[in-house]
Design an enzyme around this catalytic site. Structure first.
Site, PDB file in Angstrom:
ATOM      1  N   GLU A 233      62.729  -9.524 -16.365  1.00  0.00           N
ATOM      2  CA  GLU A 233      63.321 -10.607 -17.174  1.00  0.00           C
ATOM      3  C   GLU A 233      62.160 -11.488 -17.600  1.00  0.00           C
ATOM      4  O   GLU A 233      61.552 -12.155 -16.756  1.00  0.00           O
ATOM      5  CB  GLU A 233      64.299 -11.424 -16.320  1.00  0.00           C
ATOM      6  CG  GLU A 233      65.596 -10.723 -15.988  1.00  0.00           C
ATOM      7  CD  GLU A 233      66.603 -10.813 -17.127  1.00  0.00           C
ATOM      8  OE1 GLU A 233      66.378 -11.583 -18.084  1.00  0.00           O
ATOM      9  OE2 GLU A 233      67.611 -10.104 -17.063  1.00  0.00           O
ATOM     10  N   CYS A 267      63.687 -20.089 -19.995  1.00  0.00           N
ATOM     11  CA  CYS A 267      63.408 -18.934 -20.865  1.00  0.00           C
ATOM     12  C   CYS A 267      64.284 -18.988 -22.115  1.00  0.00           C
ATOM     13  O   CYS A 267      63.923 -18.453 -23.155  1.00  0.00           O
ATOM     14  CB  CYS A 267      63.623 -17.629 -20.106  1.00  0.00           C
ATOM     15  SG  CYS A 267      65.288 -17.481 -19.432  1.00  0.00           S
TER      16      CYS A 267
HETATM   17  P1  NDP Z   1      54.435 -15.579 -13.938  1.00  0.00           P
HETATM   18  O1  NDP Z   1      54.574 -14.284 -14.658  1.00  0.00           O
HETATM   19  O2  NDP Z   1      53.136 -16.284 -13.997  1.00  0.00           O
HETATM   20  O3  NDP Z   1      54.763 -15.387 -12.375  1.00  0.00           O
HETATM   21  C1  NDP Z   1      56.004 -14.842 -11.938  1.00  0.00           C
HETATM   22  C2  NDP Z   1      55.829 -14.360 -10.493  1.00  0.00           C
HETATM   23  O4  NDP Z   1      54.991 -13.206 -10.462  1.00  0.00           O
HETATM   24  C3  NDP Z   1      55.187 -15.390  -9.571  1.00  0.00           C
HETATM   25  O5  NDP Z   1      55.813 -15.317  -8.304  1.00  0.00           O
HETATM   26  C4  NDP Z   1      53.765 -14.892  -9.522  1.00  0.00           C
HETATM   27  O6  NDP Z   1      53.064 -15.347  -8.398  1.00  0.00           O
HETATM   28  C5  NDP Z   1      53.973 -13.394  -9.474  1.00  0.00           C
HETATM   29  N1  NDP Z   1      52.824 -12.583  -9.826  1.00  0.00           N
HETATM   30  C6  NDP Z   1      51.682 -12.943 -10.496  1.00  0.00           C
HETATM   31  N2  NDP Z   1      50.864 -11.880 -10.669  1.00  0.00           N
HETATM   32  C7  NDP Z   1      51.479 -10.806 -10.091  1.00  0.00           C
HETATM   33  C8  NDP Z   1      51.151  -9.425  -9.942  1.00  0.00           C
HETATM   34  N3  NDP Z   1      50.022  -8.900 -10.425  1.00  0.00           N
HETATM   35  N4  NDP Z   1      52.043  -8.626  -9.313  1.00  0.00           N
HETATM   36  C9  NDP Z   1      53.206  -9.114  -8.848  1.00  0.00           C
HETATM   37  N5  NDP Z   1      53.570 -10.416  -8.950  1.00  0.00           N
HETATM   38  C10 NDP Z   1      52.731 -11.257  -9.564  1.00  0.00           C
HETATM   39  O7  NDP Z   1      55.623 -16.492 -14.487  1.00  0.00           O
HETATM   40  P2  NDP Z   1      55.836 -18.043 -14.232  1.00  0.00           P
HETATM   41  O8  NDP Z   1      56.008 -18.285 -12.770  1.00  0.00           O
HETATM   42  O9  NDP Z   1      54.784 -18.805 -14.985  1.00  0.00           O
HETATM   43  O10 NDP Z   1      57.283 -18.285 -14.906  1.00  0.00           O
HETATM   44  C11 NDP Z   1      57.443 -18.646 -16.223  1.00  0.00           C
HETATM   45  C12 NDP Z   1      57.825 -17.442 -17.070  1.00  0.00           C
HETATM   46  O11 NDP Z   1      59.048 -16.868 -16.590  1.00  0.00           O
HETATM   47  C13 NDP Z   1      58.094 -17.802 -18.510  1.00  0.00           C
HETATM   48  O12 NDP Z   1      57.489 -16.861 -19.362  1.00  0.00           O
HETATM   49  C14 NDP Z   1      59.620 -17.704 -18.628  1.00  0.00           C
HETATM   50  O13 NDP Z   1      60.078 -17.470 -19.933  1.00  0.00           O
HETATM   51  C15 NDP Z   1      59.924 -16.586 -17.691  1.00  0.00           C
HETATM   52  N6  NDP Z   1      61.326 -16.621 -17.279  1.00  0.00           N
HETATM   53  C16 NDP Z   1      62.188 -15.682 -17.748  1.00  0.00           C
HETATM   54  C17 NDP Z   1      63.530 -15.734 -17.420  1.00  0.00           C
HETATM   55  C18 NDP Z   1      64.494 -14.682 -17.874  1.00  0.00           C
HETATM   56  O14 NDP Z   1      65.588 -14.593 -17.290  1.00  0.00           O
HETATM   57  N7  NDP Z   1      64.178 -13.893 -18.880  1.00  0.00           N
HETATM   58  C19 NDP Z   1      64.063 -16.821 -16.599  1.00  0.00           C
HETATM   59  C20 NDP Z   1      63.057 -17.739 -16.138  1.00  0.00           C
HETATM   60  C21 NDP Z   1      61.741 -17.641 -16.475  1.00  0.00           C
HETATM   61  P3  NDP Z   1      52.198 -16.716  -8.530  1.00  0.00           P
HETATM   62  O15 NDP Z   1      53.182 -17.814  -8.785  1.00  0.00           O
HETATM   63  O16 NDP Z   1      51.526 -16.854  -7.249  1.00  0.00           O
HETATM   64  O17 NDP Z   1      51.257 -16.516  -9.692  1.00  0.00           O
END
Ligand code: NDP
Length: 418
Positions: A233, A267
């Site tokens: 997502e 999002c």
């Molecule tokens: P990120 O993609 O930066 O991070 C999401 C999660 O992935 C975090 O827990 C992060 O850890 C983890 N992560 C980072 N690198 C890796 C890796 N290589 N492998 C596995 N996990 C990893 O997103 P954000 O937290 O910045 O969230 C914002 C984004 O989420 C926006 O783009 C938003 O649009 C989207 N979003 C989409 C939704 C939907 O339903 N479509 C709903 C809500 C948000 P860490 O925090 O430690 O970096």
């Protein structure tokens, strides 16, 4: 910085509010192993029993609503009322729905065979094993626990890697799930950065990821290497198309909410307003005072605050870069346009006009309290502009003519158009 731990800072004051331990790759392996062992028994329990336990989880969440909303306001930054409506109520409703509907959804389905009429085929639903859930920081309670509920109901164990920014809510969630009767091993939480998320993907049987497109691409590639399924997502760049016959007062209210709820960190946020030139002045007359009235502040100190800080400094820097780029290329800020000096990650609620398609703000996700407004001459160009984005998650159409709005919605390339 505490060694081996993540220090969580208040997005409103910058002060430390807690720490969580960073799970190493070995910690992740043992969490998944523990979950895998426990899943065998859980997966064999009658569905009714799993539904009954999840209903207790729902009651536990309702009982702890104040604690949940307070913690979300403290570590995520949002107003408590938004925490209640967008996170707690949503999750309670999700549990209510799935605990009632799971027997129907999980019942074996007969498969009609067109040619081989003498055979009977059925689709049976079996648990996958251990589901890895990786979540973002904008709705940390709802987005990690929604898939956890569904996974548990279907007989799986879950291991959750919440975002590094508001991770404390996941520890409180675990407490609630376990107190309600979910075996402790079935609901594991591992904390950490990207490496912890990556280690999780290496060990589970399926991944539910919510986050950015850039990380989603890495997650999907890693799942592809292991040939395990993943749900991703990802981000959005929703356009709101305002037609000349729209109810402008109602549209202005919807845009103020759609652009600024959760400080724009949604999002589904309205990220681009494409308005017919003939109604631009009226829309601005209605919208500007509503945005001016949004006073940012510390949602822990004053419950009347409607807009909190951005969750983290990295995100505020992104918002600032988008707005600075737009202003440098000729956009005008009718309201706001800069970070708020002082502690915390506050950014002024911002309304931009004179934006053009070459600006970053019209192309890349902003995820902050900014509404860029572009005047358009006709419906065809509105649809074309809406469809120029590759982030087709959501879209919105405002018109009093339902049939016409529906027809335009069908031409907007997005997963959901309202
Ligand atoms: P990120 O993609 O930066 O991070 C999401 C999660 O992935 C975090 O827990 C992060 O850890 C983890 N992560 C980072 N690198 C890796 C890796 N290589 N492998 C596995 N996990 C990893 O997103 P954000 O937290 O910045 O969230 C914002 C984004 O989420 C926006 O783009 C938003 O649009 C989207 N979003 C989409 C939704 C939907 O339903 N479509 C709903 C809500 C948000 P860490 O925090 O430690 O970096």
């Amino acid at each position: 910085m505490t060694k081996g731990r993540i220090e969580i800072c208040s997005p409103a004051t910058g002060e430390p509010i807690g720490t969580v331990p960073i799970s190493s790759a070995a910690d992740v392996v043992s969490a998944v192993e523990k979950a895998r062992n426990a899943q065998v028994e859980w997966g064999q329990r009658p569905l009714d029993e799993r539904c009954a336990i999840l209903r207790q989880v729902k009651n536990g969440i309702i009982d702890r609503t104040d604690d949940i909303c307070d913690l979300l306001s403290k570590e995520q930054g949002k107003p408590k009322i938004e925490a209640m409506v967008h996170e707690v109520a949503n999750l309670v409703d999700l549990i209510h729905y799935y605990t009632n509907e799971a027997p129907r959804i999980l019942a074996p389905e007969p498969i009609p065979l067109h040619l081989l009429k003498h055979r009977a085929s059925y689709l049976h639903w079996a648990p996958r094993g251990v589901i890895g859930i990786i979540g973002p920081w904008n709705f940390p309670f709802m987005i990690c626990n929604g898939p956890a509920v569904v996974g548990l109901l279907a007989g799986n164990a879950v291991v959750i890697k919440p975002s590094e920014f508001p991770p404390l809510i996941q520890d409180l969630s675990k407490e609630i799930f376990v107190q309600a009767g979910v075996p402790e091993a079935m609901y594991q939480v591992v904390h950490g950065y990207g490496e912890t998320g990556s280690a999780l993907i290496d060990n589970v049987d399926m991944v539910e990821f919510t986050g950015s497109v850039a990380t989603g691409r890495k997650v999907a590639a890693q799942c592809g290497q292991r040939l395990i399924p993943c749900v991703t997502e990802l981000g959005g760049k929703a356009a709101a198309l305002v037609l000349p016959d729209a109810n402008i007062e109602r549209t202005a209210r919807a845009l103020a909410w759609g652009g600024f709820a959760n400080c724009g960190q949604v999002c589904a946020s309205v990220e681009r307003v494409l308005v017919h030139r003939s109604v631009l002045p009226t829309l601005l007359d209605k919208l500007v005072p509503k945005v001016v009235a949004l006073k940012p502040g510390n949602t822990q100190e004053d419950e009347s605050i409607q807009i909190g800080p951005l969750n983290n400094r990295r995100q505020r820097d992104i918002v600032q870069a988008r707005v600075d780029d737009a202003l440098a290329k000729g956009a005008k800020a009718l309201v706001g346009g800069k970070p708020i000096e002082g502690p915390g990650n506050f950014y002024e609620p911002t309304l931009l006009v004179d934006v053009t398609p070459d600006m970053d703000i019209m192309n890349m996700e902003t995820f902050g309290p900014v509404l860029p407004i572009m005047a358009m001459d006709d419906e065809e160009s509105m649809i074309a502009e809406a469809n120029r984005s590759h982030l087709g998650l959501l879209g919105y159409v405002f018109s009093k003519d339902t049939e016409k709005a529906r027809s335009i919605a069908e031409q907007v390339e997005a997963g959901t158009v309202m």
